[in-house]
Scaffold this motif. Structure first.
Motif, PDB file in Angstrom:
ATOM      1  N   SER A   1       0.819  -1.218   0.000  1.00  0.00           N
ATOM      2  CA  SER A   1       0.000   0.000   0.000  1.00  0.00           C
ATOM      3  C   SER A   1       0.854   1.270   0.000  1.00  0.00           C
ATOM      4  O   SER A   1       0.321   2.367   0.012  1.00  0.00           O
ATOM      5  CB  SER A   1      -0.957  -0.004   1.189  1.00  0.00           C
ATOM      6  N   ASP A   2       2.160   1.111  -0.006  1.00  0.00           N
ATOM      7  CA  ASP A   2       3.042   2.285  -0.060  1.00  0.00           C
ATOM      8  C   ASP A   2       3.386   2.552  -1.525  1.00  0.00           C
ATOM      9  O   ASP A   2       4.007   1.712  -2.190  1.00  0.00           O
ATOM     10  CB  ASP A   2       4.310   1.979   0.766  1.00  0.00           C
ATOM     11  N   PRO A   3       2.982   3.724  -2.078  1.00  0.00           N
ATOM     12  CA  PRO A   3       3.171   3.947  -3.519  1.00  0.00           C
ATOM     13  C   PRO A   3       4.621   3.761  -3.981  1.00  0.00           C
ATOM     14  O   PRO A   3       4.852   3.198  -5.051  1.00  0.00           O
ATOM     15  CB  PRO A   3       2.693   5.385  -3.712  1.00  0.00           C
ATOM     16  N   ALA A   4       5.612   4.206  -3.200  1.00  0.00           N
ATOM     17  CA  ALA A   4       7.016   4.083  -3.629  1.00  0.00           C
ATOM     18  C   ALA A   4       7.405   2.608  -3.715  1.00  0.00           C
ATOM     19  O   ALA A   4       8.032   2.163  -4.685  1.00  0.00           O
ATOM     20  CB  ALA A   4       7.923   4.814  -2.640  1.00  0.00           C
ATOM     21  N   THR A   5       7.010   1.825  -2.693  1.00  0.00           N
ATOM     22  CA  THR A   5       7.320   0.392  -2.707  1.00  0.00           C
ATOM     23  C   THR A   5       6.586  -0.286  -3.866  1.00  0.00           C
ATOM     24  O   THR A   5       7.156  -1.158  -4.547  1.00  0.00           O
ATOM     25  CB  THR A   5       6.921  -0.249  -1.359  1.00  0.00           C
ATOM     26  N   ALA A   6       5.323   0.116  -4.083  1.00  0.00           N
ATOM     27  CA  ALA A   6       4.545  -0.488  -5.170  1.00  0.00           C
ATOM     28  C   ALA A   6       5.254  -0.275  -6.508  1.00  0.00           C
ATOM     29  O   ALA A   6       5.306  -1.185  -7.354  1.00  0.00           O
ATOM     30  CB  ALA A   6       3.142   0.121  -5.198  1.00  0.00           C
ATOM     31  N   ALA A   7       5.832   0.915  -6.692  1.00  0.00           N
ATOM     32  CA  ALA A   7       6.537   1.193  -7.951  1.00  0.00           C
ATOM     33  C   ALA A   7       7.770   0.293  -8.083  1.00  0.00           C
ATOM     34  O   ALA A   7       8.011  -0.296  -9.141  1.00  0.00           O
ATOM     35  CB  ALA A   7       6.939   2.670  -8.000  1.00  0.00           C
TER      36      ALA A   7
ATOM     37  N   GLU B   1      -4.423   5.822  -4.452  1.00  0.00           N
ATOM     38  CA  GLU B   1      -3.099   6.482  -4.537  1.00  0.00           C
ATOM     39  C   GLU B   1      -2.101   5.601  -5.279  1.00  0.00           C
ATOM     40  O   GLU B   1      -1.318   6.081  -6.096  1.00  0.00           O
ATOM     41  CB  GLU B   1      -2.534   6.760  -3.133  1.00  0.00           C
ATOM     42  N   VAL B   2      -2.120   4.288  -4.976  1.00  0.00           N
ATOM     43  CA  VAL B   2      -1.179   3.377  -5.642  1.00  0.00           C
ATOM     44  C   VAL B   2      -1.511   3.323  -7.137  1.00  0.00           C
ATOM     45  O   VAL B   2      -0.614   3.373  -7.993  1.00  0.00           O
ATOM     46  CB  VAL B   2      -1.227   1.966  -5.001  1.00  0.00           C
ATOM     47  N   LYS B   3      -2.811   3.283  -7.437  1.00  0.00           N
ATOM     48  CA  LYS B   3      -3.217   3.215  -8.849  1.00  0.00           C
ATOM     49  C   LYS B   3      -2.721   4.449  -9.588  1.00  0.00           C
ATOM     50  O   LYS B   3      -2.132   4.364 -10.667  1.00  0.00           O
ATOM     51  CB  LYS B   3      -4.752   3.122  -8.935  1.00  0.00           C
TER      52      LYS B   3
ATOM     53  N   MET C   1      13.861   1.486 -12.944  1.00  0.00           N
ATOM     54  CA  MET C   1      14.923   2.363 -12.426  1.00  0.00           C
ATOM     55  C   MET C   1      14.784   2.508 -10.913  1.00  0.00           C
ATOM     56  O   MET C   1      15.785   2.505 -10.180  1.00  0.00           O
ATOM     57  CB  MET C   1      14.848   3.742 -13.096  1.00  0.00           C
ATOM     58  N   ALA C   2      13.558   2.615 -10.438  1.00  0.00           N
ATOM     59  CA  ALA C   2      13.336   2.741  -8.983  1.00  0.00           C
ATOM     60  C   ALA C   2      13.818   1.479  -8.275  1.00  0.00           C
ATOM     61  O   ALA C   2      14.517   1.539  -7.254  1.00  0.00           O
ATOM     62  CB  ALA C   2      11.847   2.975  -8.705  1.00  0.00           C
ATOM     63  N   ALA C   3      13.470   0.314  -8.837  1.00  0.00           N
ATOM     64  CA  ALA C   3      13.881  -0.955  -8.211  1.00  0.00           C
ATOM     65  C   ALA C   3      15.407  -1.064  -8.212  1.00  0.00           C
ATOM     66  O   ALA C   3      16.019  -1.425  -7.196  1.00  0.00           O
ATOM     67  CB  ALA C   3      13.260  -2.138  -8.956  1.00  0.00           C
ATOM     68  N   ASN C   4      16.027  -0.743  -9.333  1.00  0.00           N
ATOM     69  CA  ASN C   4      17.490  -0.868  -9.412  1.00  0.00           C
ATOM     70  C   ASN C   4      18.188   0.090  -8.462  1.00  0.00           C
ATOM     71  O   ASN C   4      19.188  -0.255  -7.841  1.00  0.00           O
ATOM     72  CB  ASN C   4      17.977  -0.631 -10.849  1.00  0.00           C
TER      73      ASN C   4
ATOM     74  N   VAL D   1      14.598   5.702  -4.284  1.00  0.00           N
ATOM     75  CA  VAL D   1      13.330   5.447  -4.991  1.00  0.00           C
ATOM     76  C   VAL D   1      12.542   6.755  -5.085  1.00  0.00           C
ATOM     77  O   VAL D   1      12.001   7.105  -6.147  1.00  0.00           O
ATOM     78  CB  VAL D   1      12.506   4.355  -4.263  1.00  0.00           C
ATOM     79  N   THR D   2      12.490   7.497  -3.982  1.00  0.00           N
ATOM     80  CA  THR D   2      11.740   8.758  -3.981  1.00  0.00           C
ATOM     81  C   THR D   2      12.305   9.715  -5.038  1.00  0.00           C
ATOM     82  O   THR D   2      11.547  10.378  -5.751  1.00  0.00           O
ATOM     83  CB  THR D   2      11.809   9.412  -2.576  1.00  0.00           C
ATOM     84  N   ARG D   3      13.648   9.761  -5.150  1.00  0.00           N
ATOM     85  CA  ARG D   3      14.262  10.654  -6.156  1.00  0.00           C
ATOM     86  C   ARG D   3      13.848  10.260  -7.565  1.00  0.00           C
ATOM     87  O   ARG D   3      13.461  11.091  -8.370  1.00  0.00           O
ATOM     88  CB  ARG D   3      15.792  10.608  -6.045  1.00  0.00           C
TER      89      ARG D   3
END
Ligand code: PEP
Ligand code: MG
Length: 577
Positions: free
Chosen positions: A508-514, A533-535, A548-551, A566-568
């Motif tokens: 449910s955390d948008p950054a983690t979901a990405a 929000e996640v959607k 890119m966020a995961a890497n 990830v936030t950046r």
């Protein structure tokens, strides 16, 4: 002159409206009324307790109809306090010592309240306020005073030292622009009620009542906890812009309701809801859920003296399937035992319950209970019915492939007895024990899907009890090594044609979901309120942004820098968000 105060955000949303101050409530001490004879006082007390009990049950019914059954339970519990024989006996004893009925109520409730208020747990301390609420109702009845609040004449920011659940529920929704209190915590029942009906709330604002006067304009932000009293024209204009942004943001989220979960370039990620009560059913679809990725079936079993019958279970599971027409519904078999004991499953206490006989371990030991549940699930007929949901079955707390094989054998046996063809029923496991994550390749050979339960997985990986706030910071799924483990589970599932989801809070955390989307997750199942929000986050990003966020997280040194990285990436990809 304007004043800026800071509290804790307790329910999201913003409001700008005149203050309506709720004066300190009736307290049960210093009654000043001479006690009648003990017999008269006992009669008065018993009548007042019975009246409070009846009023609270009525309030519970109204809240169930207007807000929801979960919220109504607050008042059912209050009604139980009013009928509690132990509390009644203490009050009677105080009358025996010469107290008035009013003082006896204070004495009877006082000891319990002190015990709760002294608790180190914020949750239990918040229950002391509940007990005070019931006490004050009984005293108001004894004094012939009005219970609840005289409502304001126009929509207002309700300002109070503290607000009880019954005061909150007694005010008409349309007159409450927001709620601000000097004390209280986000887990207090008044805060929970405000969240459920969508009223912004801020709690724990020190000095609130020294600063705010009746009718003064107040601006509040229920996310940041900011309170602005008597804003000057420029602050007011800035706040009005914020209100407008909030309105546009809400509208955008509402507009996405019927859109699928996917990235901007069409990479699909199913966004499903976790279901833990009947209330979640309608609300999940209203929030835009694409099915249920985790139905916590144990809520049907807890709080009762005997197991629900097969027929009762079938009826309930059908109701759940019917709530998600055309979507997959993942029923998790009983996840009880240890810290969630069932009264009808008597077992010796365990010294370390989180590591004991729970989840599928208990099901495999209690064959009749397990078979009854599987039978009920198979009797729903949710197998190919397009007009209802599609049945999927998931086993909790699996640690080895052997446990999954054993559980599947029981399921296959029950399916033969029921003459049900299992080809249309997906069968999977929760990956929430570190050994299961390490064995994901072996487990996936026997599973149609793996659903990563990050709540327990993190608890066991970090040896950090999920209920202890002091160790919560240790456990972040974006920790590079944990994320690496999650990536290996996703790859293992895909090697064996099993889809892989996440159904713990992390989804449910948008950054983690990405980041999870970047790793190839197929489904994210979460508390329904997080879905919009996640959607929106995923729909603003390309799958390449997510990779890119995961890497960036995988390359980071620790969880903290992973989250910052990830936030950046997300900020660069969505500069307007
Ligand atoms: C989990 O452990 O992540 C999970 C989703 O299950 P629960 O929170 O019910 O233990
Ligand atoms: Mg779990």
């Amino acid at each position: 002159m304007s004043r800026r105060l800071q509290g804790r955000g307790a329910a999201p949303g913003a409001a700008l409206a005149p203050a309506f101050i709720v004066r300190a409530r009736t307290t049960a001490t210093a009654v000043g009324r001479p006690a009648g004879s003990p017999q008269q006082e006992r009669q008065r007390l018993d009548r007042a307790l019975a009246e409070a009990h009846a009023q609270l049950l009525q309030l519970a019914e109204r809240v169930a109809a207007e807000v929801g059954e979960d919220e109504a339970e607050i008042f059912e519990a209050h009604a139980e306090f009013a009928a509690d024989p132990e509390l009644g006996a203490r009050a009677h004893a105080a009358i025996g010592g010469g107290a008035s009925a009013e003082d006896a109520v204070a004495a009877g409730f006082g000891e319990f309240t002190e015990l709760l208020a002294a608790s180190a747990s914020e949750y239990l301390a918040a229950r002391a306020d509940d007990l005070d609420d019931v006490r004050d109702r009984v005293v108001a009845i004894l004094r012939g005073e009005q219970v609840g609040i005289e409502p304001p004449g126009e929509p207002s920011v309700i300002v109070a030292h503290e607000l009880t659940p019954s005061q909150t529920a007694s005010l008409p929704r349309e007159l409450m622009a927001a709620v601000v209190t000097a004390t209280g915590s986000p887990t207090s029942h008044a805060a929970i009620l405000a969240r459920s009906v969508g009223i912004p709330a801020v709690v724990g604002v020190e000095g609130l009542l020294d600063v705010v006067g009746d009718g003064q304009l107040v601006a509040i932000d229920g996310r940041s906890g900011e309170v602005l009293v008597a804003p000057d024209p420029s602050q007011r204009a800035a706040f009005e812009r914020r209100l407008e942004e909030e309105r546009v943001h809400r509208q955008r989220l509402d507009d996405l309701r019927d859109q699928p979960g996917q990235t901007a370039d069409g990479h699909r990620v199913e966004l499903a809801a976790n279901v833990g009560s009947r209330d979640d059913l309608k609300a999940a679809i209203a929030a835009g859920a694409e099915g249920a990725g985790l139905v916590r079936t144990e809520f049907l079993f807890l709080d009762r003296g005997t197991a629900p019958t097969v027929d009762e279970q079938t009826a309930f599971y059908r109701e759940v399937l019917d709530a998600f027409p055309g979507h997959r519904v993942v029923f998790r078999t009983l996840d009880v035992g240890a810290d969630k004991p069932l009264p009808f499953v008597v077992r010796d206490p365990e010294p370390n319950p989180a590591l004991g006989v729970r989840g599928v371990r208990l099901s495999l030991q209690r064959d009749p209970l397990f078979r009854d549940q599987l039978r009920a699930l198979l009797r729903t007929g949710g197998i190919a019915g397009a007009s209802s949901g599609r049945l999927a079955i998931m086993f909790p707390l699996v640690s080895t492939a052997a446990e999954l094989i054993a559980a599947r054998e029981v399921l296959e046996g029950v399916a033969r007895e029921e003459a049900v063809d299992l080809t249309g029923v997906e069968v999977g496991v929760m990956v929430e024990v570190p050994s299961a994550a390490l064995s994901a390749d072996r487990i996936a050979r026997h599973a149609d899907f793996l659903s990563i339960g990050t709540n327990d997985l993190l608890q066991y990986l970090f040896a950090a009890d999920r209920l202890v706030a002091d160790v919560a910071e240790l456990a972040d799924v974006l920790d590079p090594d944990v994320l690496g483990l999650v990536a290996s589970v996703i790859d293992a599932g895909h090697r064996h044609d099993a889809w892989v989801g996440v159904c713990g809070e992390a989804a449910s955390d948008p950054a983690t979901a990405a980041a999870l989307t970047g790793l190839g997750i197929d489904e994210l199942s979460m508390t329904r309120v997080a879905i919009p929000e996640v959607k929106q986050t995923l729909r603003d990003l390309t799958v390449q942004d997510c990779r890119m966020a995961a890497n960036a997280a995988l390359r980071a040194d620790d969880a903290h820098s992973a989250r910052a990285a990830v936030t950046r990436v997300l900020r660069t990809a969505r500069p307007d968000a």
